[in-house]
Write an enzyme that holds these catalytic residues in place. Structure first.
Site, short mmCIF file in Angstrom:
data_model
loop_
_atom_site.label_atom_id
_atom_site.label_comp_id
_atom_site.label_asym_id
_atom_site.label_seq_id
_atom_site.Cartn_x
_atom_site.Cartn_y
_atom_site.Cartn_z
N HIS A 220 0.91 -1.28 0.11
CA HIS A 220 0.03 0.02 -0.03
C HIS A 220 0.77 1.38 0.03
CE1 HIS A 220 -3.59 -2.01 0.57
NE2 HIS A 220 -3.41 -2.60 1.54
N ASP B 275 -2.93 -10.53 -2.44
CA ASP B 275 -3.42 -10.14 -1.36
C ASP B 275 -4.75 -9.62 -1.45
OD1 ASP B 275 -2.29 -8.48 1.49
OD2 ASP B 275 -4.14 -7.71 0.63
N HIS C 298 -6.57 -7.10 -0.77
CA HIS C 298 -6.71 -5.61 -0.92
C HIS C 298 -5.85 -5.31 -2.04
CE1 HIS C 298 -7.06 -6.29 3.61
NE2 HIS C 298 -8.12 -5.67 3.11
N ASP D 247 -5.03 -12.77 3.23
CA ASP D 247 -6.29 -12.11 3.80
C ASP D 247 -7.40 -12.23 2.88
OD1 ASP D 247 -5.00 -10.47 2.16
OD2 ASP D 247 -5.05 -8.83 3.72
#
Ligand code: ZN
Length: 287
Positions: A114, A150, A152, A230
């Site tokens: 991120h 991931d 996200h 995740d």
């Protein structure tokens, strides 16, 4: 298979934060107690400012020393700059090891995908994978693919790698979800495969298969993987449907590309993280 990790990466924490030291400590314990995989354990080396500044602004690097939280998710810690640099160094070592033809996994925190060119955010301080793939290009690799599974979107990796020649970025993630980017492809080289929060396991697997097919079509010389766990069905931070056997399949499928490959831990917040990492590594090792 080489595992890169160290003790210091488990030595900082904020109470109640899901990105916690036990993620690493419990995974180390699980991997040390198994006998199916022959593992070599190494600690990360170092990283230069020049390597970091290919991906980030000087202002962002300097901000790491300012004792104020970066955002509500991303606390300041004493020596966070040192921890973040060690995680980057592990990514650079993973690149070196992958180039020798050996499988390698960086089991470090903080994660990185991120972190944008200008900003630490989303539990991430420096973008480990972006710095590693820019190093790969700067030192002779011609075609590098980044695969991010991931749950996200890897907004920071996309921000840094956007339209860079020789690089393609493939991200499969839930959308809408944090950080609410990744709904469409961007530029010439960033390919996004958003999956709705209600999606079934079959739908999620189909998106992963689609992305891996496109990645293969790019014919990379090297594949760097943002390995976040995740999208797991019992992860507390998202609504993904995947099971341990899906992470095993991801490892197998990446292995079958038959090109140098390295993987870095990103997210994964459930208590089952050690089992998910182990399943993935078995897949990468063809077991
Ligand atoms: Zn994540």
């Amino acid at each position: 298979m080489t595992i890169i990790t160290d003790e210091p990466c488990t030595s900082y924490a904020r109470a109640g934060h899901p990105e916690r030291p036990q993620r690493i400590a419990a995974t180390v314990e699980r991997l040390k107690s198994q006998t199916e995989l022959a593992l070599t354990w190494v600690a990360p080396g170092s990283v230069t400012d020049e390597q970091i500044l290919r991906a980030h602004t000087p202002e962002m690097r300097a901000r790491l020393a300012v004792p104020e939280d970066f955002d509500a998710d991303t606390p300041f810690f004493e020596n966070i700059s040192g921890y973040a640099r060690a995680s980057v160094a592990a990514a650079l070592d993973a690149l070196k090891i992958a180039r020798t033809g050996e499988n390698v996994f960086s089991l470090m925190r903080p994660p990185g995908h991120h972190a944008t060119r200008e900003k630490s955010m989303g539990f991430c301080y420096l973008n480990n994978i972006a710095i590693a793939v820019l190093e790969a290009l700067a030192t002779g690799t011609k075609r590098v693919a980044v695969f991010d599974f991931d749950v996200h979107h890897g907004n920071g990796t996309e921000d840094i790698l956007l339209n860079r020649p020789g690089l393609e970025f493939f991200s499969v993630h839930q959308h809408p979800a944090y950080p609410n980017t990744g709904a469409q492809n961007r530029g010439r080289n960033c390919f996004n495969y958003p999956v709705a929060p209600s999606a079934t396991r079959e739908v999620y697997r189909a998106a992963l298969t689609h992305a891996l097919g496109d990645l293969k079509h790019f014919r990379p010389d090297l594949v760097a993987v943002s390995a976040g766990f995740d999208a797991y069905a019992r992860d507390p931070l998202a609504d993904g449907p995947l099971l341990a056997e899906d992470f095993h399949w991801l490892g197998q499928t990446l292995r079958a590309l038959n090109v140098p490959l390295f993987s870095l831990l990103e997210g994964g917040y459930s208590r089952d993280l050690p089992e998910l990492v182990f399943a993935y590594l078995k897949g990468v090792e063809g077991k």
